[in-house]
Design a protein around this motif. Structure first.
Motif, PDB file in Angstrom:
ATOM      1  N   MET A  70      92.391   8.195  49.110  1.00 24.35           N
ATOM      2  CA  MET A  70      92.267   9.532  49.668  1.00 24.35           C
ATOM      3  C   MET A  70      93.106  10.556  48.917  1.00 24.35           C
ATOM      4  O   MET A  70      92.820  11.756  48.972  1.00 24.35           O
ATOM      5  N   ARG A  71      94.129  10.103  48.210  1.00 21.66           N
ATOM      6  CA  ARG A  71      94.939  11.050  47.436  1.00 21.66           C
ATOM      7  C   ARG A  71      94.146  11.658  46.281  1.00 21.66           C
ATOM      8  O   ARG A  71      94.521  12.710  45.757  1.00 21.66           O
ATOM      9  N   GLU A  72      93.066  10.972  45.859  1.00 27.03           N
ATOM     10  CA  GLU A  72      92.238  11.482  44.765  1.00 27.03           C
ATOM     11  C   GLU A  72      91.098  12.356  45.270  1.00 27.03           C
ATOM     12  O   GLU A  72      90.271  12.825  44.460  1.00 27.03           O
ATOM     13  N   ILE A  73      91.006  12.605  46.560  1.00 29.21           N
ATOM     14  CA  ILE A  73      89.927  13.436  47.103  1.00 29.21           C
ATOM     15  C   ILE A  73      89.965  14.857  46.528  1.00 29.21           C
ATOM     16  O   ILE A  73      88.913  15.395  46.139  1.00 29.21           O
ATOM     17  N   PRO A  74      91.123  15.536  46.439  1.00 28.07           N
ATOM     18  CA  PRO A  74      91.128  16.886  45.838  1.00 28.07           C
ATOM     19  C   PRO A  74      90.582  16.898  44.408  1.00 28.07           C
ATOM     20  O   PRO A  74      89.817  17.800  44.044  1.00 28.07           O
ATOM     21  N   ALA A  75      90.939  15.894  43.601  1.00 26.55           N
ATOM     22  CA  ALA A  75      90.421  15.839  42.241  1.00 26.55           C
ATOM     23  C   ALA A  75      88.919  15.606  42.247  1.00 26.55           C
ATOM     24  O   ALA A  75      88.180  16.169  41.420  1.00 26.55           O
ATOM     25  N   LEU A  76      88.437  14.801  43.166  1.00 24.52           N
ATOM     26  CA  LEU A  76      86.999  14.556  43.278  1.00 24.52           C
ATOM     27  C   LEU A  76      86.264  15.838  43.659  1.00 24.52           C
ATOM     28  O   LEU A  76      85.195  16.147  43.105  1.00 24.52           O
ATOM     29  N   VAL A  77      86.843  16.591  44.588  1.00 21.14           N
ATOM     30  CA  VAL A  77      86.219  17.858  44.996  1.00 21.14           C
ATOM     31  C   VAL A  77      86.187  18.831  43.821  1.00 21.14           C
ATOM     32  O   VAL A  77      85.174  19.524  43.593  1.00 21.14           O
ATOM     33  N   ASP A  78      87.268  18.906  43.064  1.00 27.01           N
ATOM     34  CA  ASP A  78      87.285  19.792  41.884  1.00 27.01           C
ATOM     35  C   ASP A  78      86.215  19.362  40.877  1.00 27.01           C
ATOM     36  O   ASP A  78      85.559  20.208  40.248  1.00 27.01           O
ATOM     37  N   GLN A  79      86.054  18.062  40.730  1.00 27.53           N
ATOM     38  CA  GLN A  79      85.039  17.569  39.810  1.00 27.53           C
ATOM     39  C   GLN A  79      83.638  17.978  40.247  1.00 27.53           C
ATOM     40  O   GLN A  79      82.801  18.359  39.415  1.00 27.53           O
ATOM     41  N   MET A  80      83.371  17.943  41.544  1.00 26.97           N
ATOM     42  CA  MET A  80      82.069  18.344  42.047  1.00 26.97           C
ATOM     43  C   MET A  80      81.857  19.848  41.873  1.00 26.97           C
ATOM     44  O   MET A  80      80.730  20.302  41.601  1.00 26.97           O
ATOM     45  N   ARG A  81      82.918  20.624  42.036  1.00 28.22           N
ATOM     46  CA  ARG A  81      82.789  22.074  41.806  1.00 28.22           C
ATOM     47  C   ARG A  81      82.414  22.355  40.357  1.00 28.22           C
ATOM     48  O   ARG A  81      81.566  23.194  40.069  1.00 28.22           O
ATOM     49  N   GLU A  82      83.090  21.627  39.444  1.00 27.83           N
ATOM     50  CA  GLU A  82      82.772  21.836  38.033  1.00 27.83           C
ATOM     51  C   GLU A  82      81.337  21.413  37.722  1.00 27.83           C
ATOM     52  O   GLU A  82      80.700  21.959  36.809  1.00 27.83           O
ATOM     53  N   ALA A  83      80.819  20.439  38.465  1.00 30.77           N
ATOM     54  CA  ALA A  83      79.455  19.986  38.244  1.00 30.77           C
ATOM     55  C   ALA A  83      78.421  20.946  38.823  1.00 30.77           C
ATOM     56  O   ALA A  83      77.217  20.764  38.588  1.00 30.77           O
ATOM     57  N   GLY A  84      78.850  21.940  39.598  1.00 32.72           N
ATOM     58  CA  GLY A  84      77.913  22.922  40.120  1.00 32.72           C
ATOM     59  C   GLY A  84      77.686  22.864  41.616  1.00 32.72           C
ATOM     60  O   GLY A  84      76.792  23.559  42.122  1.00 32.72           O
ATOM     61  N   LEU A  85      78.459  22.055  42.351  1.00 32.88           N
ATOM     62  CA  LEU A  85      78.309  21.988  43.805  1.00 32.88           C
ATOM     63  C   LEU A  85      79.543  22.628  44.449  1.00 32.88           C
ATOM     64  O   LEU A  85      80.614  22.009  44.493  1.00 32.88           O
ATOM     65  N   PRO A  86      79.434  23.854  44.926  1.00 30.60           N
ATOM     66  CA  PRO A  86      80.578  24.491  45.594  1.00 30.60           C
ATOM     67  C   PRO A  86      80.994  23.651  46.804  1.00 30.60           C
ATOM     68  O   PRO A  86      80.200  23.406  47.720  1.00 30.60           O
ATOM     69  N   THR A  87      82.234  23.201  46.792  1.00 32.45           N
ATOM     70  CA  THR A  87      82.711  22.283  47.824  1.00 32.45           C
ATOM     71  C   THR A  87      84.040  22.783  48.360  1.00 32.45           C
ATOM     72  O   THR A  87      84.927  23.171  47.596  1.00 32.45           O
ATOM     73  N   GLN A  88      84.178  22.778  49.676  1.00 32.47           N
ATOM     74  CA  GLN A  88      85.428  23.138  50.335  1.00 32.47           C
ATOM     75  C   GLN A  88      86.026  21.890  50.984  1.00 32.47           C
ATOM     76  O   GLN A  88      85.295  21.045  51.515  1.00 32.47           O
ATOM     77  N   LEU A  89      87.351  21.805  50.969  1.00 33.54           N
ATOM     78  CA  LEU A  89      88.055  20.625  51.465  1.00 33.54           C
ATOM     79  C   LEU A  89      89.077  21.038  52.521  1.00 33.54           C
ATOM     80  O   LEU A  89      89.846  21.978  52.308  1.00 33.54           O
ATOM     81  N   TRP A  90      89.047  20.340  53.659  1.00 27.96           N
ATOM     82  CA  TRP A  90      90.063  20.507  54.703  1.00 27.96           C
ATOM     83  C   TRP A  90      90.674  19.136  54.983  1.00 27.96           C
ATOM     84  O   TRP A  90      89.965  18.159  55.241  1.00 27.96           O
TER      85      TRP A  90
END
Length: 400
Positions: free
Chosen positions: A269-289
């Motif tokens: 779960m500590r890598e979730i922010p990096a995963l979300v950033d990766q998805m944003r770079e891929a073109g999927l706007p993603t918000q994390l709470w």
């Protein structure tokens, strides 16, 4: 020398009739000269010398021992009957008493308790009847010795039977345990291969999906924005290296003829922010709470940590592939008392008809169900009433 003796014993166990023939022949060979020594058993004036008929009966009774493993109780009856017949004819029974004791021992070894108890009783009954018929009932020392021999051989035979039954039970138990161990080993291998298959699917599906989107973006901007295309290609290169590294670690587990591959720590779960950033770079706007109602960021159990990460990874990958080019996604992670809640949703904008069904039945979501069920969690997967798709999982945790 020991190997020779062991081989000889094994051969005799495989051919039991051979030693029994030797035993019966030895008894018969010793009984013929012994029959002439009438002074050994009884009064010479009472017992006459052996004739052809009595010698034939004695030899028959002694040779019957050779078939003792097949019909021991019937042969004991035969020996007792021959002994009584010889006593009635005033002939010396020679070594028939020894043949009867051998049969008593055999019955105690090879038959059940009820039948084996009848063996010494029958042998002693035959002995006393022959003594009564032949007029030698007053020889108490001989009778006492016969009783001691019969009871002792019966006890020895029962001990041998019980020891053999115990050894057979040990061998059977060892065989059952070996079978159970083989079954457990096959089940463990199947479970491990299933786990590796899920990991490979998660790794390949996620990284290849992101690489596909990045490649499409690079192709669209290649002519007008070379710098943007260069960044997209760099991202594809980095994703490819990461995917190859993770696949190499997983495939290394399957190798049995080589050293295990180096394995990096499993994501969590500590890598979730990096995963979300990766998805944003891929073109999927993603918000994390990320919410922690416990007021602490204590470590999760390793299995739950990996399962929750893979759930978010698979859900976001599906959103990237199926939700459409204008879709948005939301990831909510909530640490509650005794529970970890993970929710991934998208709005499904630009989604084509029929896509929700494919997302529900994909192999990745099947793997998610298995992961959540493995840790006793609850999972809901399906379309949202307001549009889009939702993956909602709850993992039980021990209170800290």
């Amino acid at each position: 020398m020991r190997n020779t003796i062991g081989s000889l014993r094994a051969w005799f166990r495989e051919h039991p009739l051979i030693p029994d023939l030797f035993l019966g022949g030895a008894l018969a060979a010793a009984a013929v000269p012994f029959a002439h020594v009438s002074q050994v058993f009884g009064d010479p004036a009472r017992l006459g010398g052996p004739d052809a008929m009595s010698l034939g009966l004695i030899v028959t009774g002694c040779l019957s021992v050779a078939l003792r493993r097949h019909w021991p109780f019937l042969l004991l009856c035969l020996v007792c009957l021959i002994e009584i017949t010889l006593a009635a004819a005033e002939r010396n029974p020679s070594l028939l008493w020894l043949a009867a004791l051998v049969l008593v021992y055999t019955i105690a070894v090879r038959r059940g308790l009820a039948v084996s108890l009848c063996a010494p009783a029958l042998a002693l009954t035959g002995h006393f009847l022959s003594a009564a018929v032949g007029g030698g009932l007053g020889e108490w020392s001989t009778h006492l010795l016969m009783v001691v021999f019969a009871v002792s051989l019966w006890i020895a035979g029962r001990n041998v039977r019980l020891r053999r039954a115990y050894q057979a039970e040990l061998h059977d138990r060892a065989r059952r345990m070996e079978h159970i161990r083989e079954v457990d080993t096959r089940a463990a291998r199947a479970e491990e291969r299933s786990r590796i298959a899920r990991e490979l699917h998660d790794v390949v599906a996620h990284h290849v999906s992101v690489m596909t989107v990045q490649a499409a973006a690079a192709r669209r901007v290649l002519a007008g924005n070379p710098e943007g295309a260069r960044e997209a290609l760099s991202a594809i290169e980095e994703l490819g290296r990461t995917a190859m590294s993770e696949m190499r670690s997983l495939v290394g587990v399957l190798r049995t003829d080589a050293a295990p591959a180096e394995r990096s720590p499993q994501p969590g779960m500590r890598e979730i922010p990096a995963l979300v950033d990766q998805m944003r770079e891929a073109g999927l706007p993603t918000q994390l709470w990320i919410e922690d109602e416990r007021g602490t960021t204590g470590a999760l159990p390793p299995g739950v940590d990996l399962a929750a990460y893979r759930l978010v990874q698979e859900a976001l990958t599906n959103s990237l592939r199926h939700a459409g080019p204008r879709a948005r996604a939301w990831v909510t992670v909530r640490h509650e008392s005794g529970e970890l809640a993970v929710r991934v949703t998208d709005d499904g904008l630009g989604q084509e008809a029929g896509e929700p069904s494919e997302r529900v039945t994909g192999h990745g979501l099947v793997g998610i169900r298995e992961r959540v069920a493995l840790y006793g969690g609850l999972l809901r997967i399906g379309p949202r009433p307001e549009g889009g798709f939702e993956v909602d999982a709850r993992f039980p945790l021990k209170d800290t």
